[in-house]
Scaffold this active site. Structure first.
Site, short mmCIF file in Angstrom:
data_model
loop_
_atom_site.label_atom_id
_atom_site.label_comp_id
_atom_site.label_asym_id
_atom_site.label_seq_id
_atom_site.Cartn_x
_atom_site.Cartn_y
_atom_site.Cartn_z
N ASP A 202 0.65 -0.99 -0.01
CA ASP A 202 -0.06 -0.01 -0.20
C ASP A 202 1.00 1.32 0.08
O ASP A 202 2.14 1.16 0.28
CB ASP A 202 -0.97 -0.03 1.36
CG ASP A 202 -0.09 0.36 2.47
OD1 ASP A 202 0.84 -0.45 2.68
OD2 ASP A 202 -0.54 1.10 3.44
N GLU B 61 0.10 -0.93 5.55
CA GLU B 61 1.22 -0.61 6.52
C GLU B 61 1.15 1.08 6.79
O GLU B 61 1.40 1.37 7.94
CB GLU B 61 2.51 -0.96 5.92
CG GLU B 61 3.66 -0.95 6.95
CD GLU B 61 4.28 0.29 6.92
OE1 GLU B 61 5.25 0.66 7.65
OE2 GLU B 61 3.96 1.26 5.98
#
Length: 424
Positions: free
Chosen positions: A80, A175
């Protein structure tokens, strides 16, 4: 070099921005686009036991090619990108043989990546840089890490004469919003320890990080016609401003470095009736971390006491939640895993830069979940914004470090640097 460039660009051009306001995992459906692509690619290069679960956590295995027993080591990265700046429609630019001068990212908007402001650029004169076009972030955090792990695994598969033990690879969502390890199955991963490839400049090796908490502060108010507001109106925005001014002005990200902690106000939205402030609290010292949280509570209590009679109830509501803790506590007892990474860097002619992380990685939480997990450089700079860039040569060196770690841990009695205290 071109192989790494092509792989990296194929990742960063897929939008994987995460969303802190979402309650799903992954927090955005578009993260599946890259996750599914990675699964296919891991299978194509010859990885085994490639899996993806219902929350998009990816795991894969490179089997050992030695007969003797060696530890299973893991490498982890996240796919991400931060919601702090848009990651949609990334258009990478390649700067070959960088000359040390200003780089025009976007002529129309006069957006310049300049070494006069970003002095780290001068380390990479003569190298190939990948930058943004000035309208998005790049996504080297952490698609550079993914590029390096996949490339290293492909290299080991294509060069079986290089001996290595069993290697596990893990890629995670979310994350950037602090949830990357929340659904990571450490037992299933099955590694004795791992490394996140999620650091910045070449040489970084980190096993200390902030203790971290997030705070949401809600301020209440009373809206009255301004012409008749004397003694009646309570403007929640002004109270929020007083709260911010009560925080130490020299303890912000822009005023601190090294082991110094901070308060960081990152969102503020309000009206007369209600204002919501969001901030993060960071400190390497657990004791100072607790005192920082107490500071928030004391400011809250002081304002509530001031307005108790006029408002009739608490006018400020503080919600503080711990996010992660300093991995040092979990890594120091197995410090040899840091020594291995340091030795690997030295053997591929990289000067290790061992320092604390002024932030956090999946490895922080994983270390407390039973998977000690120091952090290694991925090569990027200026994360989370339009000035982000990565030197291709740094990514190449990260691949070499991964390969070297695999080699070192496959030796029957892999040798480690001798601590100075034991040298005679």
């Amino acid at each position: 070099m071109q192989h790494i460039i092509d792989r990296f660009i194929s990742y960063v051009t897929v939008d994987t921005e995460s969303d802190p306001n979402s309650t799903t995992t992954p927090s955005t459906a578009k993260q599946w686009d890259l996750a599914n692509k990675l699964v296919d690619e891991l299978k194509q290069i010859g990885m085994q036991d490639v899996t993806i679960d219902d929350k998009s956590y990816i795991m894969a295995t490179l089997p050992s090619n030695v007969e003797h027993e060696v530890p299973t080591v893991g490498f982890v990265a996240h796919f991400d990108t931060t919601p702090d700046f848009t990651g949609a429609n990334v258009k990478p630019q390649i700067v070959e043989n960088y000359d040390g001068k200003d780089i025009v990212l976007n002529a129309a908007e006069n957006i310049i990546l300049s070494p006069s402001y970003f002095k780290d650029l001068l380390q990479y004169k003569g190298q190939t840089l990948i930058t943004t076009d000035g309208t998005t972030l790049l996504g080297a955090d952490d698609k550079a890490g993914i590029t390096e792990i996949v490339t290293a695994m492909e290299f080991l598969i294509n060069n079986p004469e290089i001996k290595h033990g069993k290697i596990r690879v893990g890629f995670t969502p979310d994350e950037e919003i602090g949830r990357g390890a929340h659904h990571f199955d450490v037992e299933k991963f099955g590694a004795e320890w791992a490394y996140t490839m999620d650091g910045s400049q070449i040489g970084e090796l980190e096993y200390e990080n902030f203790n971290a908490a997030g705070a949401k502060i809600t301020f209440k108010g009373k809206s009255v016609h301004p012409g008749y507001a004397k003694g009646k109106m309570i403007n929640s925005m002004i109270i929020a401003n007083d709260f911010i001014n009560a925080l130490p002005e020299d303890e912000t990200p822009q005023e601190t470095k090294g082991y110094e902690g901070f308060y960081h106000v990152h969102h503020l939205k309000g009206s007369i009736e209600e204002t919501v402030l969001e901030l993060i609290i960071r400190d390497h010292s657990k004791k100072k971390f607790e005192k920082r949280k107490e500071k928030i509570e004391k400011i809250t209590a002081k304002i509530n006491k001031k307005f108790a009679k006029q408002f009739g109830e608490d006018i400020v509501i503080a919600e503080i939640n711990d996010q992660y803790y300093n991995m040092k506590e979990k890594v120091v007892p197995v410090k040899h895993i840091v020594d291995i990474a340091e030795k690997a860097m030295k053997e591929v002619n990289i000067k290790p830069l061992i320092k604390p992380i002024r932030g956090g990685t999946d490895g922080c939480q994983l270390s407390y979940m039973g998977l000690p997990c120091p952090n290694i450089f991925a090569g990027g700079h200026n994360f989370h914004g339009k000035y982000e860039y990565v030197p291709v040569e740094s990514m190449q060196k990260a691949v070499e470090v991964i390969v070297k770690i695999a080699e070192l841990t496959a030796q029957p009695n892999y040798s480690l640097p001798i601590p100075k205290s034991k040298k005679k």
